[in-house]
Design a protein around this motif. Structure first.
Motif, PDB file in Angstrom:
ATOM      1  N   LEU A 184      11.120   3.090   4.424  1.00  0.00           N
ATOM      2  CA  LEU A 184      10.430   4.013   3.525  1.00  0.00           C
ATOM      3  C   LEU A 184      11.425   4.861   2.735  1.00  0.00           C
ATOM      4  N   LYS A 185      12.474   5.296   3.403  1.00  0.00           N
ATOM      5  CA  LYS A 185      13.490   6.115   2.733  1.00  0.00           C
ATOM      6  C   LYS A 185      14.163   5.326   1.597  1.00  0.00           C
ATOM      7  N   VAL A 186      14.487   4.073   1.874  1.00  0.00           N
ATOM      8  CA  VAL A 186      15.107   3.223   0.847  1.00  0.00           C
ATOM      9  C   VAL A 186      14.146   3.017  -0.321  1.00  0.00           C
ATOM     10  N   GLU A 187      12.885   2.793  -0.024  1.00  0.00           N
ATOM     11  CA  GLU A 187      11.893   2.601  -1.082  1.00  0.00           C
ATOM     12  C   GLU A 187      11.776   3.844  -1.956  1.00  0.00           C
TER      13      GLU A 187
ATOM     14  N   ILE B  72       4.787   7.343  11.053  1.00  0.00           N
ATOM     15  CA  ILE B  72       4.633   6.088  11.782  1.00  0.00           C
ATOM     16  C   ILE B  72       3.178   5.860  12.189  1.00  0.00           C
ATOM     17  N   GLU B  73       2.518   6.922  12.615  1.00  0.00           N
ATOM     18  CA  GLU B  73       1.143   6.776  13.083  1.00  0.00           C
ATOM     19  C   GLU B  73       0.231   6.241  11.975  1.00  0.00           C
ATOM     20  N   ARG B  74       0.424   6.744  10.753  1.00  0.00           N
ATOM     21  CA  ARG B  74      -0.401   6.263   9.650  1.00  0.00           C
ATOM     22  C   ARG B  74      -0.070   4.816   9.310  1.00  0.00           C
ATOM     23  N   MET B  75       1.217   4.488   9.294  1.00  0.00           N
ATOM     24  CA  MET B  75       1.614   3.108   9.016  1.00  0.00           C
ATOM     25  C   MET B  75       0.977   2.153  10.023  1.00  0.00           C
ATOM     26  N   ALA B  76       1.073   2.512  11.312  1.00  0.00           N
ATOM     27  CA  ALA B  76       0.528   1.646  12.354  1.00  0.00           C
ATOM     28  C   ALA B  76      -0.981   1.508  12.203  1.00  0.00           C
ATOM     29  N   SER B  77      -1.663   2.607  11.880  1.00  0.00           N
ATOM     30  CA  SER B  77      -3.112   2.556  11.699  1.00  0.00           C
ATOM     31  C   SER B  77      -3.486   1.656  10.529  1.00  0.00           C
ATOM     32  N   GLU B  78      -2.752   1.776   9.412  1.00  0.00           N
ATOM     33  CA  GLU B  78      -3.028   0.937   8.244  1.00  0.00           C
ATOM     34  C   GLU B  78      -2.806  -0.539   8.557  1.00  0.00           C
ATOM     35  N   ALA B  79      -1.830  -0.822   9.428  1.00  0.00           N
ATOM     36  CA  ALA B  79      -1.520  -2.211   9.791  1.00  0.00           C
ATOM     37  C   ALA B  79      -2.345  -2.690  10.983  1.00  0.00           C
ATOM     38  N   ALA B  80      -3.231  -1.823  11.501  1.00  0.00           N
ATOM     39  CA  ALA B  80      -4.081  -2.157  12.647  1.00  0.00           C
ATOM     40  C   ALA B  80      -3.244  -2.650  13.832  1.00  0.00           C
ATOM     41  N   THR B  81      -2.214  -1.886  14.156  1.00  0.00           N
ATOM     42  CA  THR B  81      -1.344  -2.256  15.259  1.00  0.00           C
ATOM     43  C   THR B  81      -0.791  -0.988  15.892  1.00  0.00           C
TER      44      THR B  81
ATOM     45  N   LEU C  64      13.492  15.666 -14.159  1.00  0.00           N
ATOM     46  CA  LEU C  64      14.143  15.572 -12.858  1.00  0.00           C
ATOM     47  C   LEU C  64      13.406  16.400 -11.811  1.00  0.00           C
ATOM     48  N   SER C  65      12.854  17.522 -12.230  1.00  0.00           N
ATOM     49  CA  SER C  65      12.173  18.406 -11.293  1.00  0.00           C
ATOM     50  C   SER C  65      10.890  17.800 -10.738  1.00  0.00           C
ATOM     51  N   ASP C  66      10.371  16.730 -11.372  1.00  0.00           N
ATOM     52  CA  ASP C  66       9.137  16.085 -10.900  1.00  0.00           C
ATOM     53  C   ASP C  66       9.397  14.846 -10.056  1.00  0.00           C
ATOM     54  N   VAL C  67      10.603  14.304 -10.137  1.00  0.00           N
ATOM     55  CA  VAL C  67      10.868  13.016  -9.496  1.00  0.00           C
ATOM     56  C   VAL C  67      10.690  13.083  -7.983  1.00  0.00           C
ATOM     57  N   TRP C  68      11.184  14.153  -7.359  1.00  0.00           N
ATOM     58  CA  TRP C  68      11.123  14.222  -5.900  1.00  0.00           C
ATOM     59  C   TRP C  68       9.683  14.228  -5.402  1.00  0.00           C
ATOM     60  N   GLU C  69       8.783  14.882  -6.140  1.00  0.00           N
ATOM     61  CA  GLU C  69       7.388  14.948  -5.711  1.00  0.00           C
ATOM     62  C   GLU C  69       6.690  13.603  -5.899  1.00  0.00           C
ATOM     63  N   ILE C  70       6.975  12.948  -7.017  1.00  0.00           N
ATOM     64  CA  ILE C  70       6.378  11.642  -7.299  1.00  0.00           C
ATOM     65  C   ILE C  70       6.770  10.620  -6.233  1.00  0.00           C
ATOM     66  N   CYS C  71       7.991  10.750  -5.712  1.00  0.00           N
ATOM     67  CA  CYS C  71       8.502   9.784  -4.742  1.00  0.00           C
ATOM     68  C   CYS C  71       8.263  10.191  -3.290  1.00  0.00           C
TER      69      CYS C  71
ATOM     70  N   ARG D  66       0.840  -1.210   0.000  1.00  0.00           N
ATOM     71  CA  ARG D  66       0.000   0.000   0.000  1.00  0.00           C
ATOM     72  C   ARG D  66       0.871   1.254   0.000  1.00  0.00           C
ATOM     73  N   ILE D  67       1.965   1.200   0.753  1.00  0.00           N
ATOM     74  CA  ILE D  67       2.868   2.352   0.793  1.00  0.00           C
ATOM     75  C   ILE D  67       3.516   2.564  -0.574  1.00  0.00           C
ATOM     76  N   ARG D  68       3.969   1.490  -1.188  1.00  0.00           N
ATOM     77  CA  ARG D  68       4.602   1.614  -2.505  1.00  0.00           C
ATOM     78  C   ARG D  68       3.617   2.181  -3.533  1.00  0.00           C
ATOM     79  N   ALA D  69       2.356   1.787  -3.417  1.00  0.00           N
ATOM     80  CA  ALA D  69       1.347   2.239  -4.372  1.00  0.00           C
ATOM     81  C   ALA D  69       1.027   3.720  -4.208  1.00  0.00           C
ATOM     82  N   SER D  70       1.300   4.275  -3.041  1.00  0.00           N
ATOM     83  CA  SER D  70       1.028   5.707  -2.808  1.00  0.00           C
ATOM     84  C   SER D  70       2.228   6.349  -2.122  1.00  0.00           C
ATOM     85  N   ILE D  71       3.390   6.083  -2.694  1.00  0.00           N
ATOM     86  CA  ILE D  71       4.635   6.527  -2.058  1.00  0.00           C
ATOM     87  C   ILE D  71       4.798   8.038  -2.115  1.00  0.00           C
TER      88      ILE D  71
END
Length: 322
Positions: free
Chosen positions: A264-267, A234-243, A283-290, A223-228
């Motif tokens: 997440l940084k590596v991804e 962390i709070e959102r990750m934990a909520s998405e994982a229900a933990t 190149l000017s768009d890559v940072w926003e996309i990622c 899910r994170i990769r799909a909307s990177i």
């Protein structure tokens, strides 16, 4: 001995010779350069008896033996026939004697295992091809292995990373001996930059994501990769994982060997590298996309992980710097 113009450079030839690495030594130090005063003298020295079989299906006949190393200003070990292949004691002894006399010793790629076997790297830093860095560190714990750089110099011993990094190392030695202008001239004839940016991290294949089972971590990562491009605290990750955040951190440590934010940084950097390799996205768009948040953060994190700025990474791969 100190670097000297017109010094004797000896390249080691051995049965199973790495042809490309040997060719680097020949191209850099044996090719006649009449426009440069007092250029190197060059000789090939056989580490084995008889004709030398080289990769590519041909053999070479070498007249000089290991005794000639006692006259060398610089000795180059162009790879080795196998990281697990023992190094003859006669070669180790000859290299140690030459080094003790004052010669400089350099290795290209897997040639570092010859220098290590001879004890020339004990207590020193060294590098080699990224495929061999872990093996070198495990086998010779007395060596400080740097896996990221193109070459290392220390106390008259030089080691280079993968094969082509031998060109970077050779140009570095020429720069020391003849100055930056001559090194730049040699680089131009080779159609190379006089100095490359970054180290070999930029060439290491990025690992494929490992399948996760049993914890639900895999679906979160997908899910994170799909909307990177979105914000993922962390709070959102934990909520998405229900933990809880603490449990999520423990799962990441157990399954990914890192923290959620480091993962997440590596991804994000990996995704950016893919986009830069593709070359179609400005190149000017890559940072926003990622999802880096800013161009400055993107440049900083990309360079920290890959060893070169994003624009240099794209240029190195031949993609347009859009």
């Amino acid at each position: 001995m100190p670097p000297a113009k017109n010094g004797l450079v000896c390249a080691i030839a051995y049965d199973g010779l790495c042809t490309f690495e040997f060719g680097i030594a020949v191209e850099l130090f044996a090719l006649p350069r009449p426009e440069i005063e007092n250029w190197y003298r060059f000789a090939t020295v056989a580490a084995d008896d008889g004709p030398i079989a080289a990769l590519g299906g041909f053999t070479i006949q070498v007249d000089a033996g290991l005794d000639l190393l006692q006259e060398a200003s610089l000795i180059i070990v162009p790879g080795w026939r196998g990281a697990d292949t023992p190094v003859p004691e006669a070669l180790c002894k000859a290299l140690r004697a030459a080094y003790d006399r004052g010669a400089r010793i350099a290795s290209i790629c897997s040639g570092v295992f010859v220098l290590a076997a001879a004890g020339l790297l004990n207590g020193k830093s060294a590098t080699t091809h990224w495929r061999y860095t872990d093996m070198l560190a495990q086998r010779y714990p007395e060596i400080s292995v740097d896996p990221d750089v193109l070459f290392v110099e220390g106390d008259r011993v030089f080691t280079s990373a993968g094969s082509a990094a031998g060109l970077d190392l050779g140009l570095h030695i020429i720069r020391q001996d003849y100055g930056a202008q001559v090194a730049a001239s040699v680089a131009r004839r080779l159609v190379l930059p006089a100095q490359r940016d970054g180290g070999q991290r930029q060439f290491v294949p990025r690992p494929d994501p490992k399948p996760r089972t049993g914890s639900g971590l895999a679906s979160l990562q997908d899910r994170i990769r799909a909307s990177i491009d979105e914000d993922w605290p962390i709070e959102r990750m934990a909520s998405e994982a229900a933990t809880s955040g603490r449990t999520l951190a423990r799962r990441f440590h157990e399954e990914a060997g890192t923290t959620p934010l480091n993962w997440l940084k590596v991804e994000r950097v990996s995704r950016a590298a893919e986009l830069l390799e593709n070359g179609s996205i400005p190149l000017s768009d890559v940072w926003e996309i990622c999802g880096f948040g800013s161009a400055e953060t993107f440049r900083r994190e990309f360079r920290k992980m890959m060893g070169v700025p994003p624009i240099r990474y794209r240029e190195r791969l031949g993609a347009p710097a859009a």
